[in-house]
Scaffold this motif. Structure first.
Motif, PDB file in Angstrom:
ATOM      1  N   GLY A  45       0.823  -1.212   0.000  1.00 24.86           N
ATOM      2  CA  GLY A  45       0.000   0.000   0.000  1.00 24.86           C
ATOM      3  C   GLY A  45       0.852   1.256   0.000  1.00 24.86           C
ATOM      4  O   GLY A  45       0.662   2.159  -0.820  1.00 24.86           O
ATOM      5  N   SER A  46       1.842   1.301   0.895  1.00 24.21           N
ATOM      6  CA  SER A  46       2.645   2.517   1.008  1.00 24.21           C
ATOM      7  C   SER A  46       3.486   2.712  -0.253  1.00 24.21           C
ATOM      8  O   SER A  46       3.670   3.826  -0.714  1.00 24.21           O
ATOM      9  CB  SER A  46       3.535   2.458   2.253  1.00 24.21           C
ATOM     10  OG  SER A  46       4.409   1.374   2.155  1.00 24.21           O
ATOM     11  N   LEU A  49       1.267   4.250  -2.876  1.00 16.91           N
ATOM     12  CA  LEU A  49       0.996   5.663  -2.606  1.00 16.91           C
ATOM     13  C   LEU A  49       2.207   6.514  -2.983  1.00 16.91           C
ATOM     14  O   LEU A  49       2.094   7.517  -3.696  1.00 16.91           O
ATOM     15  CB  LEU A  49       0.656   5.835  -1.130  1.00 16.91           C
ATOM     16  CG  LEU A  49       0.005   7.167  -0.778  1.00 16.91           C
ATOM     17  CD1 LEU A  49      -1.403   7.232  -1.372  1.00 16.91           C
ATOM     18  CD2 LEU A  49      -0.055   7.348   0.734  1.00 16.91           C
ATOM     19  N   THR A  50       3.387   6.076  -2.507  1.00 16.84           N
ATOM     20  CA  THR A  50       4.612   6.813  -2.813  1.00 16.84           C
ATOM     21  C   THR A  50       4.804   6.899  -4.313  1.00 16.84           C
ATOM     22  O   THR A  50       5.171   7.934  -4.858  1.00 16.84           O
ATOM     23  CB  THR A  50       5.840   6.091  -2.210  1.00 16.84           C
ATOM     24  OG1 THR A  50       5.462   5.523  -0.984  1.00 16.84           O
ATOM     25  CG2 THR A  50       6.990   7.052  -2.013  1.00 16.84           C
TER      26      THR A  50
END
Lengths: 499, 169
Positions: A45-46, A49-50
């Protein structure tokens, strides 16, 4: 020339950093049979997003960056909300390098990096290949045409690759990253049945076999790794010269690099012979040049010859210098050898011998074997290394150059342009004073900046400095054999000369 | 060939520099060491009186003696070594206390001149002058100058640099 855009294909290159995390998530999914734990989902997920944020801002930058070449300057402009223009006068450009990573090359792109005398580099990431080369040619006022080849890659040089640091250091790095990858995937390597069985069967039970085998294994893997690194760094290496202005190094297998140096900023050359490489009859060459960027960049860009046969290295250094670096050097006093022996005894022999003796006192006399074995082996090594270090020491004035040689683990022979020496530093300590020794450092605006002649006879240092670069310290010299004891009202007694 | 040696620079550091170096020694090394030793001994006396017989000699040798030796020796040795001289063509400075350095750089190579007055230096009316050149190994620092001397040196070096129009590299 009107304002130009960077290549739109750059967006693809910018997106490729997503591959490793995506790959490791995929591997984790495969390894766990699709049952990813919470940690993995958070990672995915991160990362996503990044990725979105970075890609958006990257695209914005790409769309808003323009560059142009005017009659006397290279300009870049970023127009986003505000606008920022940077102008680099052509006369201030010290180098223009092209690099291309594997993805860049697949897409026919190159990154142009322009180094200036003052502020940091100006980077155009990335341009279509032809456009980049055309621009570089105009910036560096040099043609790809009539260039004299000073040296070119020879596949037989690969035999020197295993004699570099990468043999053991490289294996350490690879093993470290492998462990980290396994850890990220949630695998514990010692739980893998094969590894566990090998360890219990052969590990502690047969140390006499396990240790040499490990060392051999590391050496073999390291040798292969070092050869691969050598190939990647130096594939199609060419050192060329276009008289009289520039030297250029082009090299690289997957990532290609092209470094140019102005000859007017060249202040000398350095022949590097690390212990292993020297034993194998090889050497590499670094240019002592100014205007190559900050210390770290300069170190990488100054390499003009990979580990190669010594004769080739001497030939390249000769081409850079105009004269051969192989001249007779003045030896240093025997006291310099004694200092090196003392250092070895103090820092290598003594601490571990004492440690073994303490262990013997605590856990029984078995450890005494360790004490005498270490003491004997390290004393012999110290004796040999000190002798080699002392033999390596030397300095001389050879025509237009100041020659300095020192080091045993890495023996470096430096030839410095005497006219390029900016300042002198004479240094000593109570110990070196008692031995009648002092170190002399020549400052140049290139390479490592300070080049030191360690442990020369204190009485000769000032006179030698004045001969090597006349004028700088002449007015502060007075006749006398006593080494200056600045600010000290009682002059130091003349040092004893055992040699 | 008659052997030649470097004579020491003509001017010594300002006498107040000794006090400055003493305060510096206290702040940087000796003070923290002595405080640590004191704290260890007090805590030990309060809570582990049994440890005192070996802890007291240990802290004395490891912490107290080095701290006192540094505090007493460093400023004196420094004051003996530190000196400077400015001729028409060059700046010459001697510095250090254990490892000593004598550096000579021609004024024609000067790029910038900085005068630095740290908080402790200012309390004693002292200043340091640093002259930078194109080579980091040719930068010269003269520490422990009186404020007035520092200003004069900076002005003179600056004037010499302005006379030189060529490329300082």
């Amino acid at each position: 020339m009107t304002w130009q855009r960077l290549s739109a294909r750059t967006a693809v290159v910018r997106a490729t950093w997503l591959l490793p995390p995506l790959g490791s998530a995929l591997l984790a999914a495969l390894a766990s049979g699709g049952n990813l734990d919470a940690r993995c989902w958070i990672l995915v997920g991160s990362t996503g997003l990044t990725f979105a944020v970075i890609t958006l801002s990257g695209l914005l930058r790409l769309r808003t960056t323009r560059y142009r070449l005017t009659a006397d300057a290279l300009e870049t402009r970023v127009r986003l909300l505000g606008s920022r223009t940077r102008t680099v006068p052509l006369t201030r450009i010290r180098y223009a390098d092209l690099t291309a990573g594997p993805v860049h090359r697949l897409l026919g792109l190159e990154v142009l990096r322009v180094g200036t005398a003052g502020a940091g580099d100006l980077v155009l990431d990335a341009l279509p290949r032809e456009e980049a080369r055309r621009l570089r040619e105009r910036l560096a006022a040099q043609s790809d045409g009539d260039r004299t080849v000073l040296s070119a890659m020879n596949l037989r040089w690969l035999r020197y690759a295993p004699l570099t640091f990468w043999v053991f250091g490289g294996v350490g790095i690879v093993v470290g990253s492998a462990f980290r990858l396994l850890d990220q995937l949630g695998l514990e390597p010692w739980r893998i049945p094969v590894v566990a069985r090998v360890f219990t069967d052969y590990g502690p039970g047969a140390l006499w076999l396990a240790i040499p085998l490990t060392v051999l294994g590391v050496a073999v893997i390291g040798g292969i790794g070092a050869t691969a690194v050598y190939l990647e760094n130096w594939w199609r290496f060419r050192l060329t010269r276009s008289d009289p202005e520039t030297l250029r190094v082009t090299r690289g297998l997957f990532t290609t690099r092209s470094v140019s140096m102005e000859r007017r900023l060249l202040r000398g050359a350095e022949l590097a012979e690390p212990l292993l490489l020297r034993a194998g009859g090889g050497a590499s060459v670094r240019a002592v040049a100014g205007g190559l960027g900050d210390a770290e960049e300069a170190r990488a860009r100054s390499r003009v010859l990979p580990p190669a046969p010594r004769a080739e290295a001497v030939a390249v250094a000769t081409a850079l210098l105009g004269t051969s670096p192989e001249v007779a050097l003045l030896p240093h006093p025997r006291a310099a050898r004694r200092r090196r022996t003392t250092r070895g005894l103090l820092w290598a022999v003594l601490p571990f011998t004492v440690a073994f003796l303490v262990l013997a006192a605590l856990f029984g006399p078995g450890w005494l074997h360790g004490a005498w074995a270490w003491c004997a082996a390290s004393s012999a090594a110290t004796w040999w290394l000190a002798r080699d270090a002392h033999r390596s020491l030397g300095h001389a004035i050879a025509g237009p150059h100041l020659m300095i040689r020192s080091g045993t683990f890495s023996r470096d022979t430096v030839a410095l342009d005497r006219s390029g020496i900016l300042a002198w530093t004479l240094s000593d300590s109570p110990f070196s004073r008692r031995a009648g020794l002092a170190s002399l450092t020549a400052a140049v605006a290139a390479g490592r900046h300070g080049y030191r002649i360690p442990d020369m006879a204190a009485d000769e240092a000032a006179g030698f400095a004045d001969d090597a670069a006349p004028g700088i310290l002449r007015e502060f010299l007075v006749p006398g054999v006593t080494f200056a004891t600045s600010g000290n009202p009682t002059p130091h007694p003349a040092p004893l000369h055992p040699s | 060939m008659t052997p030649l040696r470097l004579r020491p620079p003509r001017h010594k550091a300002d006498p107040r520099a000794r006090t400055w170096w003493t305060v510096q020694a206290l702040v940087v090394f000796s003070g923290p060491s002595l405080l640590t030793a004191l704290a260890l001994l007090v805590l030990s006396a309060l809570f582990f009186p049994g440890a005192l017989p070996w802890l007291a000699p240990l802290t004395t040798v490891v912490l107290v003696l080095p701290a006192l030796a540094y505090l007493l020796a460093m400023p004196r040795l420094r004051y003996r070594v530190h000196a400077w001289e400015l001729s028409t063509g060059a700046v010459y400075s001697a510095s250090g206390w254990f490892w000593r350095e004598q550096r000579i750089a021609p004024l024609s190579r000067v790029q910038t001149v900085d005068t630095v007055r740290g908080p402790i230096q200012r309390a004693f009316g002292l200043a340091s002058v640093t002259m930078t050149t194109a080579s980091t190994a040719a930068n010269v620092t003269i520490a422990g100058l009186s404020s007035a001397d520092a200003d004069e040196i900076a002005t003179r070096i600056g004037a010499a640099a302005r006379l030189e129009t060529g490329d300082a590299a």
